[in-house]
Design a protein around this motif. Structure first.
Motif, PDB file in Angstrom:
ATOM      1  N   ASP A  68      27.695  52.123   5.670  1.00 36.02           N
ATOM      2  CA  ASP A  68      27.943  53.175   5.921  1.00 36.02           C
ATOM      3  C   ASP A  68      28.820  53.412   7.229  1.00 36.02           C
ATOM      4  O   ASP A  68      27.900  53.190   8.286  1.00 36.02           O
ATOM      5  CB  ASP A  68      28.084  53.923   5.410  1.00 36.02           C
ATOM      6  CG  ASP A  68      28.749  55.548   4.926  1.00 36.02           C
ATOM      7  OD1 ASP A  68      29.553  55.275   5.235  1.00 36.02           O
ATOM      8  OD2 ASP A  68      28.354  56.455   3.733  1.00 36.02           O
ATOM      9  N   LYS A  73      25.265  61.590   8.216  1.00 31.96           N
ATOM     10  CA  LYS A  73      25.474  62.985   7.604  1.00 31.96           C
ATOM     11  C   LYS A  73      25.168  64.401   6.880  1.00 31.96           C
ATOM     12  O   LYS A  73      23.985  64.932   8.106  1.00 31.96           O
ATOM     13  CB  LYS A  73      24.925  62.388   5.610  1.00 31.96           C
ATOM     14  CG  LYS A  73      25.169  61.171   5.426  1.00 31.96           C
ATOM     15  CD  LYS A  73      26.396  60.979   5.409  1.00 31.96           C
ATOM     16  CE  LYS A  73      27.207  59.715   4.742  1.00 31.96           C
ATOM     17  NZ  LYS A  73      28.726  59.495   5.172  1.00 31.96           N
ATOM     18  N   THR A 107      37.083  55.381  12.877  1.00 29.00           N
ATOM     19  CA  THR A 107      35.952  56.017  12.608  1.00 29.00           C
ATOM     20  C   THR A 107      35.427  53.925  12.663  1.00 29.00           C
ATOM     21  O   THR A 107      33.735  54.266  12.558  1.00 29.00           O
ATOM     22  CB  THR A 107      35.990  55.418  10.880  1.00 29.00           C
ATOM     23  OG1 THR A 107      36.954  56.910  10.407  1.00 29.00           O
ATOM     24  CG2 THR A 107      34.681  55.568   9.775  1.00 29.00           C
ATOM     25  N   ARG A 124      38.929  58.673   8.260  1.00 29.29           N
ATOM     26  CA  ARG A 124      38.695  58.277   6.993  1.00 29.29           C
ATOM     27  C   ARG A 124      38.207  60.463   6.632  1.00 29.29           C
ATOM     28  O   ARG A 124      37.612  61.037   7.520  1.00 29.29           O
ATOM     29  CB  ARG A 124      36.780  57.969   6.657  1.00 29.29           C
ATOM     30  CG  ARG A 124      36.268  57.586   5.481  1.00 29.29           C
ATOM     31  CD  ARG A 124      35.610  57.160   5.484  1.00 29.29           C
ATOM     32  NE  ARG A 124      33.971  57.504   4.754  1.00 29.29           N
ATOM     33  CZ  ARG A 124      32.706  57.041   5.034  1.00 29.29           C
ATOM     34  NH1 ARG A 124      33.076  55.460   5.675  1.00 29.29           N
ATOM     35  NH2 ARG A 124      31.834  57.226   4.431  1.00 29.29           N
ATOM     36  N   ASP A 126      36.186  62.225   3.727  1.00 28.07           N
ATOM     37  CA  ASP A 126      35.361  61.951   2.825  1.00 28.07           C
ATOM     38  C   ASP A 126      34.603  63.519   2.085  1.00 28.07           C
ATOM     39  O   ASP A 126      35.420  65.359   2.923  1.00 28.07           O
ATOM     40  CB  ASP A 126      33.790  61.462   3.558  1.00 28.07           C
ATOM     41  CG  ASP A 126      33.663  60.396   3.568  1.00 28.07           C
ATOM     42  OD1 ASP A 126      34.647  59.525   3.121  1.00 28.07           O
ATOM     43  OD2 ASP A 126      33.106  59.780   4.468  1.00 28.07           O
ATOM     44  N   HIS A 128      31.834  65.832  -0.290  1.00 27.65           N
ATOM     45  CA  HIS A 128      30.214  65.719  -0.598  1.00 27.65           C
ATOM     46  C   HIS A 128      30.513  67.181  -1.526  1.00 27.65           C
ATOM     47  O   HIS A 128      30.949  68.478  -1.273  1.00 27.65           O
ATOM     48  CB  HIS A 128      29.101  65.904   0.866  1.00 27.65           C
ATOM     49  CG  HIS A 128      29.548  65.042   1.398  1.00 27.65           C
ATOM     50  ND1 HIS A 128      28.405  63.801   1.493  1.00 27.65           N
ATOM     51  CD2 HIS A 128      30.373  64.272   2.742  1.00 27.65           C
ATOM     52  CE1 HIS A 128      29.004  62.777   2.500  1.00 27.65           C
ATOM     53  NE2 HIS A 128      29.693  63.506   3.578  1.00 27.65           N
ATOM     54  N   PRO A 146      28.690  61.961  -2.166  1.00 31.91           N
ATOM     55  CA  PRO A 146      29.877  61.772  -1.708  1.00 31.91           C
ATOM     56  C   PRO A 146      30.655  60.806  -2.476  1.00 31.91           C
ATOM     57  O   PRO A 146      30.036  60.440  -2.839  1.00 31.91           O
ATOM     58  CB  PRO A 146      29.162  60.464  -1.016  1.00 31.91           C
ATOM     59  CG  PRO A 146      27.977  59.698  -0.739  1.00 31.91           C
ATOM     60  CD  PRO A 146      27.292  60.326  -1.956  1.00 31.91           C
ATOM     61  N   THR A 148      34.517  59.113  -0.826  1.00 29.63           N
ATOM     62  CA  THR A 148      35.513  59.211  -0.227  1.00 29.63           C
ATOM     63  C   THR A 148      37.092  59.383  -0.484  1.00 29.63           C
ATOM     64  O   THR A 148      38.033  58.887  -1.419  1.00 29.63           O
ATOM     65  CB  THR A 148      35.125  58.151   0.322  1.00 29.63           C
ATOM     66  OG1 THR A 148      34.400  57.617   1.562  1.00 29.63           O
ATOM     67  CG2 THR A 148      36.869  57.555   1.469  1.00 29.63           C
ATOM     68  N   GLN A 151      40.944  56.850   3.462  1.00 28.69           N
ATOM     69  CA  GLN A 151      40.422  55.511   4.162  1.00 28.69           C
ATOM     70  C   GLN A 151      41.630  55.144   4.650  1.00 28.69           C
ATOM     71  O   GLN A 151      42.005  54.308   3.962  1.00 28.69           O
ATOM     72  CB  GLN A 151      38.923  55.540   4.662  1.00 28.69           C
ATOM     73  CG  GLN A 151      38.999  54.239   3.750  1.00 28.69           C
ATOM     74  CD  GLN A 151      37.421  53.650   4.151  1.00 28.69           C
ATOM     75  OE1 GLN A 151      36.905  54.046   4.522  1.00 28.69           O
ATOM     76  NE2 GLN A 151      36.865  52.309   2.918  1.00 28.69           N
ATOM     77  N   LEU A 171      39.870  54.689  -1.692  1.00 28.94           N
ATOM     78  CA  LEU A 171      38.578  55.813  -1.545  1.00 28.94           C
ATOM     79  C   LEU A 171      37.424  55.091  -2.417  1.00 28.94           C
ATOM     80  O   LEU A 171      37.813  53.820  -2.671  1.00 28.94           O
ATOM     81  CB  LEU A 171      39.507  56.527  -2.677  1.00 28.94           C
ATOM     82  CG  LEU A 171      40.676  56.063  -3.653  1.00 28.94           C
ATOM     83  CD1 LEU A 171      39.730  56.461  -4.814  1.00 28.94           C
ATOM     84  CD2 LEU A 171      41.450  57.651  -4.417  1.00 28.94           C
ATOM     85  N   GLY A 174      30.842  56.790  -2.149  1.00 25.85           N
ATOM     86  CA  GLY A 174      29.526  57.079  -0.849  1.00 25.85           C
ATOM     87  C   GLY A 174      28.201  57.001  -1.934  1.00 25.85           C
ATOM     88  O   GLY A 174      27.930  56.836  -3.603  1.00 25.85           O
ATOM     89  N   LEU A 211      31.536  52.571   2.465  1.00 22.73           N
ATOM     90  CA  LEU A 211      31.224  53.607   1.942  1.00 22.73           C
ATOM     91  C   LEU A 211      30.028  53.839   1.515  1.00 22.73           C
ATOM     92  O   LEU A 211      29.415  54.758   1.524  1.00 22.73           O
ATOM     93  CB  LEU A 211      32.077  53.816   1.074  1.00 22.73           C
ATOM     94  CG  LEU A 211      34.022  53.424   1.298  1.00 22.73           C
ATOM     95  CD1 LEU A 211      34.751  53.507  -0.766  1.00 22.73           C
ATOM     96  CD2 LEU A 211      33.798  54.930   1.836  1.00 22.73           C
TER      97      LEU A 211
END
Length: 394
Positions: A68, A73, A107, A124, A126, A128, A146, A148, A151, A171, A174, A211
């Protein structure tokens, strides 16, 4: 004053041990071009070959991507920090949900030898969905799902550098995280609180698009907490055990992880209550070569600083805003150029009028605290005479 005449001769390069790329290297021949300009092009190719000889321990196929690109996180746990877990937990039966958006700038960078070419993934975004449930007065079960949202793919940089490789999906899902937390020492009962967090990531993400990981990631850690009035000092330490992965000269393997920070409770701002400000620093380093400088371009040490604020806008709803960046001059893995997170948080905590850890809906004596002597502690009532012989235990 004549215009330089350029001609390009493509020579077969074969497979590079460090990069594992089959293709060609462009060797530029120039007439009328300054010598320094020609040397730069030749040196760029030589750096690639030198790197392959200097890093024999790395896997031969350098496109074994499977990690990742955003390793740090937000924690899904209740009564915790931004990415730091606390040792304090809510009452049994309490629930917490959080919708979070996480924006990262810078990123995934590209560096060949000593030359930084730019960012393969410049930014990117994301989303969650975080959820936590206090199933027992000492056990919290939490999950992080998660996704995405987008990105940016800038893998044309590789093609321009002579290493054409597939890009990334814009996209995708994750890695889903399961995060049980076990409270060993509660800060309200001991000078220093202590909890164990068993963070486990499942390989549900698209690893070829950075991801997610190539396999299950087990990241157990210990969380300590020291409360001092309105200040809470948090510290986390653990390991991250994963399937090794490599992309170009970046090699990602098992890591030791560290984090420290503070949470300070502020007075209410009008209708905004339970206001807290947070500051954290996170650091991880490869277990095989901790804090290495010799192979720093290949074995990275993610290092990030975060600050944030949150507060309740209604009885059950709160908002949180966080910003941060990596500790680095140039963004790289685990050290973004800029990071911003925004959250909407819903909480429901079971009532406990007497503060004995047994929620009122199960407490047979809701206004008298349990004495916690190991005898019928789950009913919420004190037991002054456990053997019922008419003589108080004391």
């Amino acid at each position: 004053g004549a215009t330089p005449e350029l001609s390009t001769r493509r020579e077969e390069a074969g497979s590079s041990p460090a990069f594992g790329i089959h293709g060609t290297l462009g060797v530029v021949e120039a007439r009328g071009v300054p010598r320094l300009h020609r040397i730069r092009h030749i040196s760029h190719a030589l750096l690639v070959l030198a790197l392959s000889l200097a890093m024999p321990s790395l896997a031969q196929n350098a496109d074994q991507r499977g990690y990742d690109a955003v390793p740090l996180k937000h924690t899904p746990g209740a009564r915790s920090g931004i990415a730091l877990d606390g040792a304090d937990v809510p009452q049994e039966g309490s629930l917490r949900g959080q919708l979070l958006f996480d924006f990262n700038l810078g990123t995934l960078g590209l560096k060949i030898g000593d030359v930084r070419e730019g960012d393969l993934i410049p930014w990117r975004l994301d989303a969650h969905a975080l959820f936590a449930w206090q199933v027992h007065r000492r056990i919290e079960l939490a999950v992080d799902v998660p996704f995405t949202v987008f990105q940016y793919d800038n893998f044309d940089l590789l093609t321009q550098s002579g290493f054409p490789l597939e890009g990334v999906s814009p996209l995708g899902l994750g890695d889903i995280r399961l995060v049980p937390r076990i409270s060993l020492l509660r800060p309200s009962d001991f000078p220093v609180g202590l909890a164990v967090v068993l963070d486990t990531s499942l390989p549900t993400g698209v690893d070829r698009s950075f991801l997610g990981e190539r396999g299950v990631v087990f990241a157990p850690s210990a969380a300590a907490e020291l409360p001092i009035g309105p200040l809470r000092i948090l510290a986390n330490a653990g390991v991250k055990l994963r399937t090794p992965a490599q992309f170009l000269q970046q090699y990602v393997t098992n890591e030791a992880t560290f984090g420290a920070g503070v949470i300070y409770k502020l007075p209410d701002f009008g209708k905004v209550t339970d206001v807290e400000v947070m500051g954290e620093m996170h650091l991880s380093t490869p277990l095989t070569a901790p804090f290495t400088f010799k192979n720093a371009d290949s074995l990275k040490t993610p290092w990030e600083v975060l600050v944030g604020m949150r507060g309740k806008v209604t009885r059950d709803l709160a908002v949180e805003l966080d910003i941060g960046r990596g500790v680095t001059w140039h963004p790289t893995y685990g050290r973004p150029a800029f990071r911003a997170m925004a959250s909407l948080i819903w909480t429901w905590e079971a009532a406990d009028r007497d503060g004995d850890g047994v929620s009122d809906d199960r407490d047979q004596c809701p206004d008298t605290p349990e004495d916690r002597d190991g005898f019928q502690d789950g009913d919420g009532c004190p037991d002054p005479d456990n053997d019922e012989d008419g003589v108080p235990d004391e």
